[in-house]
Write a protein that holds these residues in place. Structure first.
Motif, PDB file in Angstrom:
ATOM      1  N   GLY A  31      33.410 -23.543  -7.454  1.00 33.12           N
ATOM      2  CA  GLY A  31      33.864 -24.916  -7.508  1.00 33.12           C
ATOM      3  C   GLY A  31      33.139 -25.760  -6.493  1.00 33.12           C
ATOM      4  N   THR A  32      31.871 -26.031  -6.744  1.00 30.48           N
ATOM      5  CA  THR A  32      31.034 -26.767  -5.801  1.00 30.48           C
ATOM      6  C   THR A  32      31.318 -28.242  -5.895  1.00 30.48           C
ATOM      7  OG1 THR A  32      29.344 -25.098  -6.130  1.00 30.48           O
ATOM      8  CG2 THR A  32      28.673 -27.149  -5.076  1.00 30.48           C
ATOM      9  N   THR A  33      31.467 -28.907  -4.769  1.00 31.66           N
ATOM     10  CA  THR A  33      31.646 -30.349  -4.760  1.00 31.66           C
ATOM     11  C   THR A  33      30.313 -31.012  -4.522  1.00 31.66           C
ATOM     12  OG1 THR A  33      33.867 -30.090  -3.906  1.00 31.66           O
ATOM     13  CG2 THR A  33      32.851 -32.249  -3.651  1.00 31.66           C
ATOM     14  N   GLU A  34      29.937 -31.913  -5.429  1.00 32.48           N
ATOM     15  CA  GLU A  34      28.626 -32.557  -5.372  1.00 32.48           C
ATOM     16  C   GLU A  34      28.815 -34.039  -5.514  1.00 32.48           C
ATOM     17  OE1 GLU A  34      24.374 -32.614  -5.406  1.00 32.48           O
ATOM     18  OE2 GLU A  34      25.645 -30.863  -5.315  1.00 32.48           O
ATOM     19  N   HIS A  35      28.271 -34.818  -4.587  1.00 35.70           N
ATOM     20  CA  HIS A  35      28.281 -36.271  -4.664  1.00 35.70           C
ATOM     21  C   HIS A  35      29.702 -36.822  -4.836  1.00 35.70           C
ATOM     22  CE1 HIS A  35      23.966 -36.353  -4.787  1.00 35.70           C
ATOM     23  NE2 HIS A  35      23.991 -35.497  -5.786  1.00 35.70           N
ATOM     24  N   ASP A  78      20.461 -28.094 -18.691  1.00 33.41           N
ATOM     25  CA  ASP A  78      20.180 -29.024 -17.611  1.00 33.41           C
ATOM     26  C   ASP A  78      21.453 -29.263 -16.835  1.00 33.41           C
ATOM     27  OD1 ASP A  78      17.528 -29.411 -18.234  1.00 33.41           O
ATOM     28  OD2 ASP A  78      18.003 -30.881 -19.777  1.00 33.41           O
ATOM     29  N   ALA A  79      21.430 -29.015 -15.547  1.00 33.68           N
ATOM     30  CA  ALA A  79      22.627 -29.172 -14.751  1.00 33.68           C
ATOM     31  C   ALA A  79      23.024 -30.622 -14.670  1.00 33.68           C
ATOM     32  CB  ALA A  79      22.388 -28.616 -13.350  1.00 33.68           C
ATOM     33  N   ASP A  80      24.349 -30.869 -14.639  1.00 30.40           N
ATOM     34  CA  ASP A  80      24.837 -32.232 -14.575  1.00 30.40           C
ATOM     35  C   ASP A  80      24.402 -32.912 -13.298  1.00 30.40           C
ATOM     36  OD1 ASP A  80      27.719 -33.907 -13.778  1.00 30.40           O
ATOM     37  OD2 ASP A  80      26.597 -34.407 -15.578  1.00 30.40           O
ATOM     38  N   ASP A  81      24.496 -32.205 -12.200  1.00 27.84           N
ATOM     39  CA  ASP A  81      23.951 -32.706 -10.947  1.00 27.84           C
ATOM     40  C   ASP A  81      22.704 -31.906 -10.646  1.00 27.84           C
ATOM     41  OD1 ASP A  81      27.244 -33.036  -9.596  1.00 27.84           O
ATOM     42  OD2 ASP A  81      25.993 -34.544 -10.553  1.00 27.84           O
ATOM     43  N   ALA A  82      21.592 -32.637 -10.472  1.00 27.95           N
ATOM     44  CA  ALA A  82      20.306 -31.957 -10.420  1.00 27.95           C
ATOM     45  C   ALA A  82      20.230 -30.934  -9.304  1.00 27.95           C
ATOM     46  CB  ALA A  82      19.189 -32.985 -10.260  1.00 27.95           C
ATOM     47  N   GLY A  83      20.940 -31.148  -8.233  1.00 26.46           N
ATOM     48  CA  GLY A  83      20.794 -30.232  -7.111  1.00 26.46           C
ATOM     49  C   GLY A  83      21.860 -29.183  -7.014  1.00 26.46           C
ATOM     50  N   ALA A  84      22.834 -29.166  -7.936  1.00 25.06           N
ATOM     51  CA  ALA A  84      23.955 -28.252  -7.821  1.00 25.06           C
ATOM     52  C   ALA A  84      23.636 -26.954  -8.507  1.00 25.06           C
ATOM     53  CB  ALA A  84      25.199 -28.874  -8.441  1.00 25.06           C
ATOM     54  N   THR A  85      23.152 -25.984  -7.774  1.00 28.18           N
ATOM     55  CA  THR A  85      22.862 -24.668  -8.330  1.00 28.18           C
ATOM     56  C   THR A  85      23.422 -23.613  -7.397  1.00 28.18           C
ATOM     57  OG1 THR A  85      20.676 -24.983  -7.379  1.00 28.18           O
ATOM     58  CG2 THR A  85      20.834 -25.118  -9.764  1.00 28.18           C
ATOM     59  N   ASP A  86      24.633 -23.133  -7.762  1.00 30.24           N
ATOM     60  CA  ASP A  86      25.278 -22.069  -7.000  1.00 30.24           C
ATOM     61  C   ASP A  86      25.367 -22.382  -5.519  1.00 30.24           C
ATOM     62  OD1 ASP A  86      25.619 -20.741  -9.288  1.00 30.24           O
ATOM     63  OD2 ASP A  86      23.891 -19.417  -9.044  1.00 30.24           O
ATOM     64  N   GLY A  87      25.693 -23.603  -5.213  1.00 27.14           N
ATOM     65  CA  GLY A  87      25.955 -23.964  -3.842  1.00 27.14           C
ATOM     66  C   GLY A  87      24.748 -24.107  -2.967  1.00 27.14           C
ATOM     67  N   SER A  88      23.568 -24.034  -3.541  1.00 24.59           N
ATOM     68  CA  SER A  88      22.382 -24.165  -2.697  1.00 24.59           C
ATOM     69  C   SER A  88      22.237 -25.587  -2.213  1.00 24.59           C
ATOM     70  CB  SER A  88      21.140 -23.744  -3.483  1.00 24.59           C
ATOM     71  OG  SER A  88      21.000 -24.546  -4.619  1.00 24.59           O
ATOM     72  N   GLY A 112      23.734 -36.082 -13.440  1.00 26.12           N
ATOM     73  CA  GLY A 112      24.337 -36.557 -12.210  1.00 26.12           C
ATOM     74  C   GLY A 112      23.334 -36.683 -11.083  1.00 26.12           C
ATOM     75  N   GLY A 113      23.835 -37.046  -9.925  1.00 22.76           N
ATOM     76  CA  GLY A 113      22.977 -37.192  -8.767  1.00 22.76           C
ATOM     77  C   GLY A 113      22.431 -38.596  -8.623  1.00 22.76           C
ATOM     78  N   THR A 161      20.309 -39.142 -14.963  1.00 22.67           N
ATOM     79  CA  THR A 161      20.241 -40.092 -16.070  1.00 22.67           C
ATOM     80  C   THR A 161      21.226 -41.240 -15.893  1.00 22.67           C
ATOM     81  OG1 THR A 161      21.845 -38.827 -17.382  1.00 22.67           O
ATOM     82  CG2 THR A 161      19.508 -38.291 -17.674  1.00 22.67           C
ATOM     83  N   ARG A 162      22.397 -40.974 -15.316  1.00 24.83           N
ATOM     84  CA  ARG A 162      23.376 -42.054 -15.159  1.00 24.83           C
ATOM     85  C   ARG A 162      22.846 -43.136 -14.227  1.00 24.83           C
ATOM     86  NH1 ARG A 162      27.072 -37.478 -14.466  1.00 24.83           N
ATOM     87  NH2 ARG A 162      28.090 -37.032 -16.453  1.00 24.83           N
ATOM     88  N   ALA A 163      22.339 -42.722 -13.072  1.00 23.02           N
ATOM     89  CA  ALA A 163      21.822 -43.698 -12.112  1.00 23.02           C
ATOM     90  C   ALA A 163      20.590 -44.413 -12.662  1.00 23.02           C
ATOM     91  CB  ALA A 163      21.496 -42.994 -10.791  1.00 23.02           C
ATOM     92  N   LEU A 164      19.694 -43.687 -13.284  1.00 20.86           N
ATOM     93  CA  LEU A 164      18.488 -44.299 -13.827  1.00 20.86           C
ATOM     94  C   LEU A 164      18.809 -45.260 -14.964  1.00 20.86           C
ATOM     95  CD1 LEU A 164      16.171 -41.159 -13.785  1.00 20.86           C
ATOM     96  CD2 LEU A 164      15.733 -43.287 -12.542  1.00 20.86           C
TER      97      LEU A 164
END
Length: 819
Positions: free
Chosen positions: A20-24, A64-74, A661-662, A666-669
């Protein structure tokens, strides 16, 4: 509460990991393409209480991950320094390092450099407004999930798929069941049997019976002329009864879950859904986007002290949920140790008992597939191994019935095509091959002699199956080509020099739904001698099974495509499995993609990010330091630099980024691009006339289009020249803004210009197939907004496709010998 579903795509090979990673600032893990964000259950212990549902569905497929940087908590990283970004692409130091690939524009603090135009040209925009123009678009709240008032294109396709599945199951049941004497005969055989029985019963004398003239030979039905059908006729959809929805809504409210989920729960559980949900609260996991912790909170609110982690209902529901999440990531089954390990991570005390419970209830199936030993002969159907010493090692797999049935039906259908090759049209096939030359002639000869043929190559190689299609139709053969997207249909028809319908070109979805292609015979089979699928890597197991089962005995199937692109959004890797199984001829095209773009993409396909000369500014690298600058430079490229310097207008340029996400997703762009290119209040669900959109009529399919208008009937779109009306209640779940797309959404379509955005936090999402697919969407010009430093060449050289667990190769080995 956030109910963004967790995905196994980021978890590694076949392992459903669910952190359950929290991103942005959002609750929950990254949403993968191919899933739909829905409101989750609240209740005691559920994160966020009874928050609203977010159904901004990512129906375009997994990967494609919803948040570009959210990969297993990295931890996400940001690239600093423009020269380092240039270094990563060019392979040498300094800002001149990428001169071989394309023009590099230095990025200073003022941001005044023009990325594509001349150094002294206009179009410079200061950095001060870059981040102001971007904001994470607000996630929508609770959504009314009630059914549409009219049958949409997606519902028509799903209805056609249900009918096809029922036909497949009937055929399988007929094969397994007893055959009454003479019941399966037809034509002359049936007439002879009737005559014999008449003589035996004394109804007719022998002379009278056998003196009767033979019945006239049946003439083959001519191929019907199909007119283009832009949309199916509107019919009232069958949805859950209002009283059922109301009863479910009361149970959800009692458990603290969003009542907006009621229509989805009622549709998933059927009649008596309220009682089923009250008896087993974990059935809430059947609704896409609901996470286990939210279902646990809902169960605690309903069951109180009777709720516990060892509840067998929880174990069964989590088993099914993990298999569904695996399907989102592309697996058709999971190995038993992988599944039990994932159940253990979810706090199930006895994972083996949970799996056995799901198997006993018929919610999952178990398979034992023999493993292939190096150098060992493949087992054939009917082989009896009585020697214990010859026992082969097996792997135990667990999967959902729908994908197991599809994969087995696909293997059976392919074996049928291989083993039922017709010889009736020999002269027509000879004439087809005689009228072609080069690779197209080689392809025609292979198709003439085999029921299944594979063809590999890039965009330019599509000329060979196109030539085969034209020659086959000219020789009188019933041939048709089914592409993945309307744009693919257009490109293939252009190679044939006319309209798609005139030359027998359509889409896979149109062919399966009956809107395109030939008619069907009395048995439901397509009236075809040859079916060409140029985008076979995008076929998932269910679509492939329906296509193959629709072909008559003796028909030829040509599956072609580029093996380097991303795999299908749905479960399976049909084309890759067939290539690995070597069960049929494989023709590799020798036609290269032309120009600097073709050279660059071809190198990426073999793991090399080469320096490429681009004298006409075909390739431009734009180094950036952070996500805010990436968004600013992307808007500048699309709105000003590319139209002025390259001559490609903004509406013919696509932006591709790793995730939704991120800060540079795509949402921000899309938010920034809309503000610059088509500002408006977004009166209808955030959309205005003239907005570019990405419409997902069904999971795994994305069609670019433009908003025409909005009224009481819904949102009116123009997609590939065809009018589409999306009902109001389905807009949020199936329509996104479409200036910026993910690579999975863009696959199968090409644009004159493409801007690929690689922010610093996207490094973990990159792989060779992703880069190959994204860079390959450009026809004339490619701009790379580059902020991932050395992660780009590393991804191209070292990161292959993520493995998918499938059974197709094993199933084929027992039915079709390797060639």
């Amino acid at each position: 509460m956030s109910t963004e579903p967790e995905t196994t795509e980021e978890a590694g090979p076949g392992t459903p990991d669910t952190p359950g990673t929290t991103e942005h600032g959002t609750d929950g893990a990254a949403t993968a393409e191919g899933t739909t964000d829905t409101g989750g259950a609240g209740g005691a212990g559920a994160a966020g209480g009874s928050g609203a549902a977010d159904t901004g569905g990512d129906a375009d497929g997994a990967g494609d991950a919803d948040d570009a940087g959210a990969t297993d908590g990295s931890a996400s990283t940001e690239a600093h320094g423009g020269s380092d970004g240039a270094d990563a692409v060019g392979g040498s130091g300094g800002s001149d390092a990428v001169d071989g690939i394309g023009d590099v524009e230095a990025t200073g603090d003022s941001g005044a450099a023009d990325a594509v135009g001349d150094s002294g040209g206009a179009g410079a925009v200061g950095d001060a407004d870059a981040e102001d123009a971007v904001g994470d678009s607000a996630e929508a709240g609770a959504v009314d999930g009630s059914g549409a008032a009219e049958l949409s294109e997606a519902e028509a396709e799903l209805a056609a798929q249900r009918v096809e599945r029922e036909r497949i199951e009937r055929r399988k049941a007929e094969k397994r069941g007893p055959i009454d004497s003479g019941a399966k005969l037809s034509g002359k055989a049936a007439d002879l049997l009737a005559a014999v029985r008449a003589v035996e019963s004394g109804e007719k004398p022998v002379a009278a019976v056998f003196a009767e003239p033979a019945p006239a030979p049946r003439r083959p039905a001519p191929e019907p002329v199909r007119r283009p059908q832009p949309a199916p006729a509107p019919v009232a959809p069958s949805g859950p009864a209002p009283e059922t929805v109301d009863a479910v809504r009361r149970v959800l409210t009692e458990g603290g879950a969003p009542d907006a989920l009621a229509p989805q729960v009622a549709a998933a559980l059927g009649e008596g859904a309220d009682s089923a949900l009250r008896e087993d609260p974990w059935q809430l996991l059947r609704v896409g986007g609901v996470r286990p912790d939210q279902a646990d909170g809902f169960a605690r609110a309903l069951l109180g002290a009777a709720c516990g982690p060892d509840d067998e209902r929880r174990g069964r529901a989590l088993t099914v949920w993990l298999l569904e999440q695996a399907a989102v990531a592309g697996h058709t089954a999971l190995e038993l140790p992988t599944l039990t390990a994932a159940l253990g991570k979810q706090g199930v005390p006895d994972p083996d008992a949970a799996v056995q419970g799901a198997l006993a209830e018929g919610e999952a199936l178990v398979f034992q597939d023999a493993l292939e030993e190096p150098g060992a002969a493949a087992p054939q159907a009917g082989d009896e191994d009585t020697d214990e010493e010859r026992e082969r090692p097996v792997r135990v797999l667990v999967g959902l019935e729908r994908y197991a049935l599809a994969e087995e039906s696909l293997a059976d259908g392919l074996a049928r095509l291989v083993n039922s090759l017709g010889k009736e049209a020999g002269q027509a096939w000879e004439a087809t091959a005689a009228g072609l030359s080069g690779g197209a002639a080689e392809l025609a000869r292979a198709v003439a002699g085999h029921g299944l043929v594979l063809h590999t190559g890039g965009e330019a190689a599509r000329a060979e199956p196109a030539a085969l299609l034209g020659a086959a139709r000219a020789a009188g053969l019933r041939a048709f080509a089914a592409c993945h997207t309307p744009d693919g249909r257009r490109r293939l028809a252009e190679r044939l020099g006319g309209e798609a319908a005139e030359h027998g070109v359509g889409t896979v979805a149109g062919l399966l739904s009956g809107a395109e292609g030939p008619g069907r015979d009395a048995d439901g089979a397509l009236e075809l001698d040859l079916l060409i699928v140029p985008d076979a890597p995008q076929l998932d197991v269910e679509s492939a099974a329906m296509l193959v089962e629709s072909l008559p005995d003796g028909a030829r199937l040509l599956l072609g495509g580029d093996p380097g692109v991303l795999w299908s959004a749905g479960p399976g890797r049909v084309f890759a499995d067939l290539l690995a199984a070597r069960a049929c001829p494989q023709i590799a095209s020798r036609v290269p993609d032309p120009g600097p773009l073709g050279e660059l993409v071809s190198g990426i396909g073999v793991g090399e990010l080469n320096q490429v000369a681009a004298p006409g500014k075909e390739i431009v690298i734009v180094p950036v330091r952070d996500a805010g600058e990436a968004v600013h430079r992307t808007v500048q490229l699309v709105a000003d630099s590319v139209p002025r310097a390259i001559g490609v207008p903004a509406d013919q340029t696509v932006v591709i980024t790793p995730g939704h996400g991120g800060a540079a997703g795509t949402r921000a762009l899309n938010s920034a691009l809309k503000e610059r290119l088509n500002p408006g209040p977004g009166r209808f669900g955030g959309f205005d006339p003239g907005d570019r959109i990405a419409y997902s009529p069904a999971p795994g399919r994305t069609v670019p289009g433009v908003v025409v208008k909005a009224d009481a009937g819904g949102l009116h779109l123009s997609c590939a020249g065809a009018p589409v009306v999306v009902p109001r209640e389905r807009v949020e779940g199936s329509v996104r803004h479409g200036w910026a797309l993910t690579a999975h959404q863009a696959v199968g379509t090409r644009w004159p210009a493409a801007v690929v955005v690689l922010p610093g936090d996207a490094a973990q999402a990159l792989s060779r197939p992703w880069v190959y697919t994204a860079f390959g969407r450009a026809e004339r010009h490619l701009s790379v907004v580059h902020g991932v430093e050395q992660a780009l060449p590393k991804a191209v050289a070292e990161v292959p496709p993520k493995p998918r667990t499938t059974r197709l190769q094993t199933l084929l080995r027992t039915q079709v010998p390797a060639t």
